[in-house]
Motif scaffolding. Sequence first.
Motif, PDB file in Angstrom:
ATOM      1  N   GLU A   1       2.760   3.062   2.670  1.00 32.95           N
ATOM      2  CA  GLU A   1       1.894   2.887   3.839  1.00 32.95           C
ATOM      3  C   GLU A   1       2.010   1.460   4.376  1.00 32.95           C
ATOM      4  O   GLU A   1       1.177   1.002   5.149  1.00 32.95           O
ATOM      5  CB  GLU A   1       0.443   3.217   3.457  1.00 32.95           C
ATOM      6  CG  GLU A   1       0.263   4.680   3.068  1.00 32.95           C
ATOM      7  CD  GLU A   1      -1.160   5.031   2.681  1.00 32.95           C
ATOM      8  OE1 GLU A   1      -1.906   4.107   2.276  1.00 32.95           O
ATOM      9  OE2 GLU A   1      -1.530   6.212   2.793  1.00 32.95           O
TER      10      GLU A   1
ATOM     11  N   ARG B   1       0.616   5.878  -0.999  1.00 31.14           N
ATOM     12  CA  ARG B   1      -0.128   7.019  -1.523  1.00 31.14           C
ATOM     13  C   ARG B   1       0.792   7.807  -2.432  1.00 31.14           C
ATOM     14  O   ARG B   1       2.025   7.798  -2.261  1.00 31.14           O
ATOM     15  CB  ARG B   1      -0.658   7.910  -0.390  1.00 31.14           C
ATOM     16  CG  ARG B   1       0.412   8.560   0.455  1.00 31.14           C
ATOM     17  CD  ARG B   1      -0.195   9.420   1.568  1.00 31.14           C
ATOM     18  NE  ARG B   1       0.839   9.964   2.435  1.00 31.14           N
ATOM     19  CZ  ARG B   1       1.516  11.077   2.188  1.00 31.14           C
ATOM     20  NH1 ARG B   1       1.251  11.795   1.088  1.00 31.14           N
ATOM     21  NH2 ARG B   1       2.445  11.503   3.027  1.00 31.14           N
TER      22      ARG B   1
ATOM     23  N   TYR C   1       4.740   7.520  -1.424  1.00 32.47           N
ATOM     24  CA  TYR C   1       4.919   7.444   0.026  1.00 32.47           C
ATOM     25  C   TYR C   1       4.336   6.114   0.504  1.00 32.47           C
ATOM     26  O   TYR C   1       3.125   5.895   0.395  1.00 32.47           O
ATOM     27  CB  TYR C   1       4.202   8.596   0.714  1.00 32.47           C
ATOM     28  CG  TYR C   1       4.743   9.963   0.364  1.00 32.47           C
ATOM     29  CD1 TYR C   1       5.737  10.562   1.129  1.00 32.47           C
ATOM     30  CD2 TYR C   1       4.247  10.656  -0.749  1.00 32.47           C
ATOM     31  CE1 TYR C   1       6.228  11.832   0.798  1.00 32.47           C
ATOM     32  CE2 TYR C   1       4.735  11.915  -1.086  1.00 32.47           C
ATOM     33  CZ  TYR C   1       5.726  12.492  -0.305  1.00 32.47           C
ATOM     34  OH  TYR C   1       6.217  13.740  -0.636  1.00 32.47           O
TER      35      TYR C   1
ATOM     36  N   ALA D   1       0.835  -1.205   0.000  1.00 34.30           N
ATOM     37  CA  ALA D   1       0.000   0.000   0.000  1.00 34.30           C
ATOM     38  C   ALA D   1       0.866   1.249   0.000  1.00 34.30           C
ATOM     39  O   ALA D   1       1.942   1.279   0.607  1.00 34.30           O
ATOM     40  CB  ALA D   1      -0.917   0.000   1.221  1.00 34.30           C
TER      41      ALA D   1
END
Length: 336
Positions: A85, A58, A83, A56
């Motif tokens: 996650e 973003r 970025y 995951a």
Amino acid sequence: MTYKIALNFEDGVTRFIDCKPDETVADAAYRQSINLPIDCRDGACGACKCSCESGAFRLGDYIEDAMSEAEAAAGHVLTCQMYPEGDCVVRVPASSDVCKTRQAVFQARIAEVRVLSESTISLTLQGDALAGLAFLPGQYANLQVPGTTRHRAYSFSSMPRDKAVSFLIRNVPGGLMSGYLRETAKPGADISLAGPLGSFYLREIKRPVLMLAGGTGLAPFLAMLDKLVADGGSAHPIHLIYGVNTDTDLVEVDRLEAFARQLPGFSFALVVVSADSVQPRKGYVTQHIEPARLNDGDVDIYLCGPPPMVEAVATNLRERAIQPASFHYEKFAAST
């Protein structure tokens, strides 16, 4: 807190980096002396475009010229705006050499050599340096044959544990590595390994999985199952078909039975070519792929075995008019 990012380069080398939640993957790579392709750092040029195969994340701001909506939907990322996650696997469309990095080399020692059958040897390596070893389940390493400058490639058959890893090695008549293990190797002997390497590894599980192993091609699947146990299992069914030539070639069946107890939804079948086998399933792996396991194509297939097996499975899928959601394979040939 940091996340582990596996950077897979097009030459097969994989390097792991630590990335902070507020740090882009490109910045984290540069901080750890890996020069990912990049020009602008502003999401405007597209030079840092890669693919995220798992995990995951973003994305920050970027323009359509750098990456289209269709590319983003297909899993492409701009590492200058990515970025994480969670832990991620990123495929980099450049060689490790271009990115000013190379495969890591680890010094270890032989902890155990076990002859599992006439055809298979188990090798366990241990050492403090292996505390820093990380790889994706299914990948391999190049092991230097002690006393020579030559290397042989073997898939990890376990995930790292207690500064140790293991491999399944085919016992090849006249083989350089297998001859050393049979005749010379002793616990405590030094050995080096370089890696991890390879694009054959377990992706994020989003649908049923069918694993097909031939001979020592079982090794990467043992590492995959090892990782799944550590991660708490899978929400989707996983079925492994393990094929060999004779009954004596079957190895690590006790581990498969343990995985079946530990992993709800995991099952396996043994297939032996020899007509004299005591196993109920005789013949070739392709003869025992049940239609239900293919799930009308909504399945991820992983295959590791000799080239004829890979070709036979591909032909079998075409004849059945099955196009799996994904088909990952690793061919191997015995090396002397």
